[in-house]
Design a protein around this motif. Structure first.
Motif, PDB file in Angstrom:
ATOM      1  N   VAL A 121     -54.497   2.370 -41.274  1.00 45.96           N
ATOM      2  CA  VAL A 121     -55.139   1.238 -42.012  1.00 45.96           C
ATOM      3  C   VAL A 121     -56.539   1.304 -41.660  1.00 45.96           C
ATOM      4  N   TYR A 122     -57.401   1.161 -42.791  1.00 46.04           N
ATOM      5  CA  TYR A 122     -58.910   1.202 -42.440  1.00 46.04           C
ATOM      6  C   TYR A 122     -59.278  -0.098 -42.786  1.00 46.04           C
ATOM      7  N   GLY A 123     -60.349  -0.617 -42.049  1.00 46.60           N
ATOM      8  CA  GLY A 123     -60.947  -1.826 -41.925  1.00 46.60           C
ATOM      9  C   GLY A 123     -61.383  -2.445 -40.519  1.00 46.60           C
ATOM     10  N   THR A 124     -62.083  -3.534 -40.450  1.00 46.03           N
ATOM     11  CA  THR A 124     -62.403  -3.894 -39.005  1.00 46.03           C
ATOM     12  C   THR A 124     -61.085  -4.673 -38.636  1.00 46.03           C
ATOM     13  N   PRO A 125     -60.347  -4.182 -37.439  1.00 42.22           N
ATOM     14  CA  PRO A 125     -59.394  -5.076 -36.781  1.00 42.22           C
ATOM     15  C   PRO A 125     -59.973  -6.433 -36.453  1.00 42.22           C
ATOM     16  N   ALA A 126     -59.107  -7.401 -36.684  1.00 45.94           N
ATOM     17  CA  ALA A 126     -59.612  -8.768 -36.398  1.00 45.94           C
ATOM     18  C   ALA A 126     -58.648  -9.719 -35.713  1.00 45.94           C
ATOM     19  N   PRO A 127     -58.927 -10.262 -34.810  1.00 51.43           N
ATOM     20  CA  PRO A 127     -58.030 -11.042 -34.106  1.00 51.43           C
ATOM     21  C   PRO A 127     -57.381 -12.317 -34.537  1.00 51.43           C
ATOM     22  N   GLN A 128     -56.050 -12.703 -34.441  1.00 52.25           N
ATOM     23  CA  GLN A 128     -55.487 -13.996 -34.829  1.00 52.25           C
ATOM     24  C   GLN A 128     -55.900 -14.812 -33.967  1.00 52.25           C
ATOM     25  N   GLY A 129     -56.994 -15.580 -34.053  1.00 47.43           N
ATOM     26  CA  GLY A 129     -57.499 -16.373 -32.908  1.00 47.43           C
ATOM     27  C   GLY A 129     -56.682 -17.882 -32.788  1.00 47.43           C
ATOM     28  N   SER A 130     -57.554 -18.636 -32.488  1.00 44.76           N
ATOM     29  CA  SER A 130     -57.267 -20.206 -32.452  1.00 44.76           C
ATOM     30  C   SER A 130     -57.297 -20.614 -34.027  1.00 44.76           C
ATOM     31  N   PRO A 173     -59.211 -10.710 -44.209  1.00 43.97           N
ATOM     32  CA  PRO A 173     -59.374  -9.369 -44.781  1.00 43.97           C
ATOM     33  C   PRO A 173     -58.560  -8.342 -43.888  1.00 43.97           C
ATOM     34  N   TRP A 174     -58.376  -8.378 -42.556  1.00 44.39           N
ATOM     35  CA  TRP A 174     -57.859  -7.470 -41.854  1.00 44.39           C
ATOM     36  C   TRP A 174     -56.287  -7.535 -42.288  1.00 44.39           C
ATOM     37  N   ARG A 175     -55.665  -8.808 -42.246  1.00 42.62           N
ATOM     38  CA  ARG A 175     -54.427  -9.053 -42.523  1.00 42.62           C
ATOM     39  C   ARG A 175     -53.907  -8.365 -43.897  1.00 42.62           C
ATOM     40  N   GLU A 176     -54.949  -8.535 -44.909  1.00 41.82           N
ATOM     41  CA  GLU A 176     -54.796  -7.984 -46.295  1.00 41.82           C
ATOM     42  C   GLU A 176     -54.718  -6.606 -46.255  1.00 41.82           C
ATOM     43  N   ALA A 177     -55.519  -6.069 -45.354  1.00 39.30           N
ATOM     44  CA  ALA A 177     -55.802  -4.352 -45.455  1.00 39.30           C
ATOM     45  C   ALA A 177     -54.369  -4.041 -44.757  1.00 39.30           C
ATOM     46  N   VAL A 178     -53.868  -4.597 -43.778  1.00 42.53           N
ATOM     47  CA  VAL A 178     -52.421  -4.204 -43.228  1.00 42.53           C
ATOM     48  C   VAL A 178     -51.558  -4.420 -44.133  1.00 42.53           C
ATOM     49  N   LYS A 179     -51.603  -5.654 -44.755  1.00 44.46           N
ATOM     50  CA  LYS A 179     -50.338  -5.675 -45.726  1.00 44.46           C
ATOM     51  C   LYS A 179     -50.373  -4.806 -46.865  1.00 44.46           C
ATOM     52  N   THR A 180     -51.589  -4.382 -47.383  1.00 43.83           N
ATOM     53  CA  THR A 180     -51.629  -3.483 -48.610  1.00 43.83           C
ATOM     54  C   THR A 180     -51.088  -2.096 -48.120  1.00 43.83           C
TER      55      THR A 180
END
Length: 161
Positions: free
Chosen positions: A10-19, A37-44
């Motif tokens: 997966v390419y893109g900036t990994p982002a945390p699932q925060g509060s 955007p990170w979750r969309e990149a992983v899902k795609t």
């Protein structure tokens, strides 16, 4: 060794699932704008990989999830002037600041569930995760992640040595 049931890059900036925060009307929303955007990149990436496998069904048995996040180095790790682009000797070899590894995993697992890779986060019985800087060892050349998913039942079928 058993091959993973699924391997994703997966390419893109990994982002945390925060509060989560509440707006003025009481509705919940993500505190981090980067998580969507990170979750969309992983899902795609997952949907693209599974598109060619008509027999794939979301894994509902125990799985091992292995994720290596490749993060961009902060600018202050590099020199300036004639040393621009050179890593400072004081730059740490591994990321030890935010984002937290557990929160990166959380957002990635949620995206894998949304894509139909796993039936639920709860099927992850074994987890290995790491965060490294891009171009360090076997890390990606740009920010992103390499995700591998194994069915743990496949390991039970291997001949014992």
């Amino acid at each position: 060794m058993t091959a993973p049931a699924l391997t994703l890059t997966v390419y893109g900036t990994p982002a945390p699932q925060g509060s989560k925060n509440r707006n003025a009307h009481g509705a919940l929303y993500e505190s981090s704008a980067a998580v969507k955007p990170w979750r969309e990149a992983v899902k795609t990436a997952a949907l693209d990989a599974l598109h060619h496998d008509d027999a794939w069904t979301a894994l509902d048995g125990a799985v091992w999830l292995d994720v290596q996040f490749s993060l961009r180095r902060p600018k202050h790790h590099f020199g300036t002037g004639r040393n621009a682009g050179r890593l400072k000797p004081s730059a740490p070899p591994y990321p030890t600041s935010t984002p937290d590894l557990d929160k990166l995993v959380r957002s990635t697992q949620d995206a894998l569930k949304d894509a139909g890779v796993v039936a639920d986060d709860s099927v992850v019985a074994t987890l290995s995760a790491s965060k490294v800087y891009v171009l360090w060892g076997d890390a990606l050349r740009t920010p992103g992640a390499v995700i591998k998913v194994w069915r743990l039942t496949d390991f039970l079928k291997e001949p014992q040595q």
